[in-house]
Write an enzyme that holds these catalytic residues in place. Structure first.
Site, short mmCIF file in Angstrom:
data_model
loop_
_atom_site.label_atom_id
_atom_site.label_comp_id
_atom_site.label_asym_id
_atom_site.label_seq_id
_atom_site.Cartn_x
_atom_site.Cartn_y
_atom_site.Cartn_z
CD GLU A 1 -3.06 -0.82 2.29
OE1 GLU A 1 -2.86 -0.24 2.97
OE2 GLU A 1 -3.94 -1.48 3.00
CD GLU B 1 -4.82 -5.87 3.09
OE1 GLU B 1 -5.07 -4.51 3.41
OE2 GLU B 1 -2.99 -5.13 3.01
#
Ligand code: MG
Length: 311
Positions: free
Chosen positions: A150, A238
């Site tokens: 991320e 995710e």
């Protein structure tokens, strides 16, 4: 009723059936060119002493396959934070290897995730790590590389993409064909920026999309739908439900969206930490065989989705 995951000598595994995954247009496809959507779990950060590392075991992967019908598992190797790869390479890398080798033994897919928020600061380290992984596992049809979990509020074109090109080039010099997944700015939500300026110099590149239903709703699905229409392939490495409950209407909307677009997804996270996204209650067994009482509400919700995912 078909027994999920019943496995005998006559039954091939999901990897034997589908082979190496490829990107074809905006879809992930199997060895026959047919779109495939997998459902499974992400482990928690691998970092020493954070708690989630206790679940990096073959028995956990085996249990998820048998009891949850999990077809993909993600090893989330912490990088720059305390106890991560940069401070203790041996322990973190060993945890990843346990998960990868368990997945290969069990015939399910596995994501090797460089779980970083600042990967562009450690490009050389990422190259060393992924070249080792490619050398060891690049021949395996099970393996997927996720080279940047991320990114934060940084530029896609000026920061994340140049990092990705360096790491992808290094991986491709060893492994020409396994799927590579790349994150995008703002916690892997800016797939719109990627769609404007995708990676075109390498094949089999997909982009992660992360959603947590408490934060991300229709606006992110709409953004992702536009990105798909522009031609990039997405992979939900995710996702998390609103937590603490077994019903989450927003999760249902997201799962319908994933099904309609044949998108694979991994639920965050296999852990017993007291937070809304953990699938396990505190002190749940670290070797699987969990009863429903050992699953949190969000764990029960995730299990119901993953177990019945048959796309
Ligand atoms: Mg390969």
């Amino acid at each position: 009723m078909v027994q999920p995951n019943f496995c005998s000598a006559d039954n091939e595994t999901i990897v034997e059936n589908n082979g190496l995954l490829k990107v074809k247009g905006n879809r992930i496809v199997n060895q026959y060119g047919n779109p495939i959507s997998l459902a499974g779990n992400s482990l928690f950060w691998s970092n020493d002493g954070w708690g989630g590392e206790r679940y990096y075991s073959s028995r956990v992967v085996s249990w998820l396959k048998i009891d949850w019908n999990t077809s993909i598992i993600r090893a989330a190797m912490g990088v720059e934070d305390p106890g991560g790869y940069l401070s203790n390479r041996a322990t973190n890398q060993e945890r990843v290897k346990i998960i990868v080798e368990s997945a290969i033994d069990l015939g399910i897919y596995v994501i090797i995730d460089w779980h970083s928020h600042h990967a562009e600061d450690y490009t050389d380290e990422a190259i060393i790590f992924f070249q080792e992984m490619a050398t060891t596992y690049g021949h395996s049809k099970n393996v997927i590389y996720e080279i940047y979990n991320e990114p934060l509020d940084v530029s896609w074109s000026e920061t994340v993409k140049p990092y990705a090109l360096k790491v992808i080039s290094a991986v491709r010099s060893i492994d020409p064909d396994n799927l590579i997944i790349v994150g995008s700015p703002e916690w892997s939500q800016r797939v719109d920026l990627v769609a404007e300026d995708p990676i075109t110099s390498f094949e089999n590149i997909a982009y992660s999309l992360h959603f947590y239903t408490v934060h991300h709703q229709k606006w992110l699905r709409d953004r992702a739908s536009i990105a798909l229409k522009k031609g990039i392939a997405l992979f939900v490495t995710e996702w998390g439900s609103i937590g603490y409950q077994t019903v989450d209407a927003e999760t249902d909307l997201w799962m319908s969206w994933c099904a309609n677009n044949m998108i694979s997804h991994c639920n965050w996270a296999v852990n017993d930490k007291t937070e809304e996204w953990s699938i396990l209650v505190p002190a749940a067994s670290t070797s699987g065989h969990w009863t429903d009482d050992e699953l949190t509400k969000s764990g029960q919700l995730a299990k119901n989705i993953i177990k019945n995912w048959n796309k």
